[in-house]
Design an enzyme around this catalytic site. Structure first.
Site, PDB file in Angstrom:
ATOM      1  N   GLY A   1     -12.204   8.418 -10.403  1.00  0.00           N
ATOM      2  CA  GLY A   1     -11.730   7.273 -11.193  1.00  0.00           C
ATOM      3  C   GLY A   1     -12.796   6.800 -12.171  1.00  0.00           C
ATOM      4  O   GLY A   1     -12.816   5.636 -12.567  1.00  0.00           O
TER       5      GLY A   1
ATOM      6  N   SER B   1     -12.840  -2.950  -1.187  1.00  0.00           N
ATOM      7  CA  SER B   1     -12.450  -4.200  -1.842  1.00  0.00           C
ATOM      8  C   SER B   1     -12.688  -5.323  -0.852  1.00  0.00           C
ATOM      9  O   SER B   1     -12.496  -5.150   0.358  1.00  0.00           O
ATOM     10  CB  SER B   1     -10.969  -4.145  -2.205  1.00  0.00           C
TER      11      SER B   1
ATOM     12  N   TYR C   1      -2.505  -2.312   0.138  1.00  0.00           N
ATOM     13  CA  TYR C   1      -3.783  -1.941  -0.490  1.00  0.00           C
ATOM     14  C   TYR C   1      -4.951  -2.439   0.364  1.00  0.00           C
ATOM     15  O   TYR C   1      -5.890  -1.685   0.636  1.00  0.00           O
ATOM     16  CB  TYR C   1      -3.803  -2.559  -1.889  1.00  0.00           C
ATOM     17  N   ALA C   2      -4.876  -3.703   0.799  1.00  0.00           N
ATOM     18  CA  ALA C   2      -5.970  -4.250   1.617  1.00  0.00           C
ATOM     19  C   ALA C   2      -6.106  -3.456   2.917  1.00  0.00           C
ATOM     20  O   ALA C   2      -7.224  -3.178   3.379  1.00  0.00           O
ATOM     21  CB  ALA C   2      -5.712  -5.732   1.908  1.00  0.00           C
TER      22      ALA C   2
ATOM     23  N   ALA D   1      -5.222  -0.258   3.340  1.00  0.00           N
ATOM     24  CA  ALA D   1      -5.775   1.067   3.016  1.00  0.00           C
ATOM     25  C   ALA D   1      -7.288   0.970   2.803  1.00  0.00           C
ATOM     26  O   ALA D   1      -8.050   1.839   3.234  1.00  0.00           O
ATOM     27  CB  ALA D   1      -5.084   1.629   1.771  1.00  0.00           C
ATOM     28  N   LYS D   2      -7.727  -0.096   2.154  1.00  0.00           N
ATOM     29  CA  LYS D   2      -9.176  -0.272   1.924  1.00  0.00           C
ATOM     30  C   LYS D   2      -9.900  -0.556   3.248  1.00  0.00           C
ATOM     31  O   LYS D   2     -11.048  -0.137   3.431  1.00  0.00           O
ATOM     32  CB  LYS D   2      -9.425  -1.395   0.919  1.00  0.00           C
TER      33      LYS D   2
END
Ligand SMILES: NC(=O)c1ccc[n+]([C@@H]2O[C@H](COP(=O)([O-])OP(=O)(O)OC[C@H]3O[C@@H](n4cnc5c(N)ncnc54)[C@H](O)[C@@H]3O)[C@@H](O)[C@H]2O)c1
Length: 252
Positions: A16, A144, A157-158, A160-161
């Site tokens: 990325g 994150s 997302y949280a 997965a992080k």
């Protein structure tokens, strides 16, 4: 006397790296002397960042790379090895997210976020591990602060992080005696093309900055400084740690 960070014997891969935080990390690693592969889903963005770095005297290549596709990871790493040799610094920065309440998130949307953000990071680490063992390398994963504090409308997302943090700590235990270190940088809100939707959804940058003890949102260079430190010989006794880089927003 002065202390300098010299990564001139390192080969770094930044997933990325074509935008935002990844671009900032790739640029600072190159400023520290590393040969840098900008590995991005967008071949054009990767090439453009590599050109910016080389125009300033650094060494960089752009590599088309999809972290959600194991074949693409293998092809991309083969290209890096051919140009620069084995990877010694791996920065897993690419991720996917959606701003959506948990109740409105479909199974397909959840799958995509986990496939890219967690499984993608795992698969890049798996593919690069032989290089990292050979080079006594360092992994720095960009998670994150949402993984530590929770974040409204970003649950998957949280999660997965948080998974990235768990895998990184566990891997750090497995490979520490083999000379490989693995750490996590957990950014707070950082102004990038990728964060504009989130910043708008919470009322804009000025409003959000008021919640930060240091009074402002982050820049890609703020995050890059922590990543370069964790990749460098200044952090040789640090592994399995999560460093919040968030202007004091998260203090744990
Ligand atoms: N910006 C923030 O406020 C913030 C806060 C916390 C964590 N983060 C994390 O920082 C990282 C970078 O975020 P950003 O804001 O710079 O994002 P960005 O959208 O500006 O850049 C992300 C880059 O990743 C690339 N990418 C997306 N999917 C990919 C894939 N499957 N394979 C390879 N490359 C892929 C994109 O092409 C893009 O160039 C992410 O892991 C994000 O979760 C960002």
């Amino acid at each position: 006397m002065s202390i300098q960070i010299d990564l001139s014997s390192d080969v770094a891969v930044v997933t990325g790296g074509g935008s935002g935080i990844g671009e900032g990390i790739a640029t600072m690693l190159a400023e520290a002397g590393a040969k840098v592969a900008i590995a991005d889903l967008s071949a054009e963005a990767a090439k453009s960042v590599a050109e910016q770095i080389t125009s300033k005297g650094g060494t960089a290549i752009g590599v088309e790379f999809n972290i959600a596709d194991p074949a693409s990871i293998e092809q991309g790493l083969a290209q890096v090895r051919e140009q620069f040799g084995p990877v010694s610094v791996l920065v897993n920065n690419a991720a996917a997210w959606a701003i959506k309440k948990f109740a409105d998130t479909s199974a397909e949307e959840a799958q995509k976020v986990v496939d890219v953000t967690l499984l993608g990071t795992i698969n890049v680490m798996r593919a690069a591990l032989p290089d990292l063992l050979e080079t006594q390398g360092r992994i720095v994963n960009v998670a994150s602060d949402s993984a530590r504090t929770g974040e409204h409308s970003m649950s998957v997302y949280a999660g997965a992080k948080a998974g990235v943090i768990g895998v990184t700590k566990s891997l750090a235990k497995e490979v520490g005696r083999k000379g490989v270190r693995a750490n996590v940088v957990a950014p707070g809100t950082t102004v990038t093309p990728g964060s504009s939707g989130f910043i708008d959804s919470v009322g804009g940058a000025d409003k959000l900055a008021k919640a930060y003890p240091l009074g402002r949102l982050g820049t890609p260079a703020d995050i890059a400084g922590a990543v370069v430190f964790l990749a460098s010989p200044l952090s040789t006794w640090i592994t399995g740690q999560v460093l919040s880089v968030s202007g004091g927003f998260t203090m744990v």
